[in-house]
Scaffold this motif. Structure first.
Motif, PDB file in Angstrom:
ATOM      1  N   PHE A  62     -21.661 -30.844  15.600  1.00  0.00           N
ATOM      2  CA  PHE A  62     -22.040 -31.715  14.489  1.00  0.00           C
ATOM      3  C   PHE A  62     -22.005 -31.007  13.138  1.00  0.00           C
ATOM      4  O   PHE A  62     -21.944 -31.657  12.101  1.00  0.00           O
ATOM      5  N   LYS A  63     -22.088 -29.699  13.150  1.00  0.00           N
ATOM      6  CA  LYS A  63     -22.034 -28.910  11.930  1.00  0.00           C
ATOM      7  C   LYS A  63     -20.892 -27.907  12.024  1.00  0.00           C
ATOM      8  O   LYS A  63     -20.627 -27.348  13.094  1.00  0.00           O
ATOM      9  N   LYS A  64     -20.243 -27.676  10.881  1.00  0.00           N
ATOM     10  CA  LYS A  64     -19.184 -26.674  10.830  1.00  0.00           C
ATOM     11  C   LYS A  64     -19.801 -25.289  10.776  1.00  0.00           C
ATOM     12  O   LYS A  64     -20.781 -25.051  10.074  1.00  0.00           O
ATOM     13  N   LEU A  65     -19.222 -24.365  11.507  1.00  0.00           N
ATOM     14  CA  LEU A  65     -19.705 -22.984  11.525  1.00  0.00           C
ATOM     15  C   LEU A  65     -19.232 -22.263  10.270  1.00  0.00           C
ATOM     16  O   LEU A  65     -18.106 -22.469   9.803  1.00  0.00           O
ATOM     17  N   ASN A  66     -20.092 -21.439   9.696  1.00  0.00           N
ATOM     18  CA  ASN A  66     -19.737 -20.666   8.512  1.00  0.00           C
ATOM     19  C   ASN A  66     -18.458 -19.869   8.738  1.00  0.00           C
ATOM     20  O   ASN A  66     -18.226 -19.321   9.829  1.00  0.00           O
ATOM     21  N   ALA A  67     -17.644 -19.799   7.711  1.00  0.00           N
ATOM     22  CA  ALA A  67     -16.395 -19.044   7.791  1.00  0.00           C
ATOM     23  C   ALA A  67     -16.684 -17.590   8.157  1.00  0.00           C
ATOM     24  O   ALA A  67     -17.645 -16.992   7.679  1.00  0.00           O
ATOM     25  N   GLY A  68     -15.843 -17.038   9.007  1.00  0.00           N
ATOM     26  CA  GLY A  68     -16.011 -15.653   9.411  1.00  0.00           C
ATOM     27  C   GLY A  68     -16.813 -15.483  10.679  1.00  0.00           C
ATOM     28  O   GLY A  68     -16.890 -14.379  11.222  1.00  0.00           O
ATOM     29  N   PHE A  69     -17.439 -16.574  11.159  1.00  0.00           N
ATOM     30  CA  PHE A  69     -18.214 -16.523  12.400  1.00  0.00           C
ATOM     31  C   PHE A  69     -17.446 -17.168  13.541  1.00  0.00           C
ATOM     32  O   PHE A  69     -16.703 -18.132  13.348  1.00  0.00           O
ATOM     33  N   ARG A  70     -17.657 -16.636  14.726  1.00  0.00           N
ATOM     34  CA  ARG A  70     -17.297 -17.315  15.963  1.00  0.00           C
ATOM     35  C   ARG A  70     -18.596 -17.599  16.704  1.00  0.00           C
ATOM     36  O   ARG A  70     -19.588 -16.880  16.525  1.00  0.00           O
TER      37      ARG A  70
END
Length: 209
Positions: A102-110
């Protein structure tokens, strides 16, 4: 993103909690909403999030100078609070997978990086109901802070955290909240000591002014 509170007031039955709150929150700044227990901090945060309606006044939200409908504001924010429960039947991995549907993960994270960031490598398949209160709080904070949203709302973020957990929380704030609009409700200075602005609810208790 900008959030403007315009003559906001909220009451339960005939009793006013606060009135005539005029305040503006702007992106790239951090704010602390302060007050004694029962002063209405959480209520004000729920008004900002769009989960409650004001008894008087209005909330105006803009992104890139364009209005944002309060009903769609949830798309732009993440929130962590003691009264927001986790799904206790989920494992840690399932809770992370579910949240980031439901939420996009912060850039740079897996997603696999998040368990390591929590420091709970051995608890990947452990159910949330078997977590300690401190582990649950860290997970709530992780899910909110690591979501790619311009607005981050935290209510009593250090609840149930020991000194090590508090240090972890402050490190997360320092590393992953730059350029966001950050609002923290608290009456514990260690939770909001880094905030640049403060809104004191005691200033909005004179209901006859």
């Amino acid at each position: 993103m900008k959030i403007s509170l315009q003559n906001i007031g909220r009451r339960f039955n005939r009793d006013w909690i606060f009135r005539k709150v005029d305040y503006e929150f702007a992106a790239g700044n951090s704010y602390a909403i302060l007050g004694a227990n029962g002063s209405g901090k959480s209520t004000l945060l729920q008004l900002i999030a769009g989960n409650l309606s004001p008894s008087e006044g209005s909330v105006a939200i803009t992104a890139n100078d364009l209005p944002v409908d309060i009903e769609n504001f949830y798309l732009h924010l993440s929130i962590a609070a003691p009264y927001l429960e986790l799904v206790e039947d989920f494992t840690l991995q399932e809770a992370i997978d579910f949240h980031f549907r439901f939420k996009k993960l912060n850039a740079g994270f897996r997603k696999q990086d998040l368990i390591e960031l929590l420091g709970l490598d051995g608890a990947k398949h452990k159910t949330i109901r078997n977590f300690s209160s401190g582990m649950k709080q860290r997970l709530k904070l992780l899910l909110a802070i690591c979501a790619d949203t311009p607005v981050l709302l935290l209510d009593e973020p250090a609840s149930n955290l020991d000194r090590q957990g508090l240090a972890w929380y402050l490190n997360m704030i320092d590393n992953y909240t730059a350029k966001r609009l950050l609002i923290i409700c608290s009456n514990q200075e260690e939770e909001y000591q880094f905030c640049e602005q403060q809104l004191h609810l005691a200033n909005f208790k004179d209901f006859n002014r």
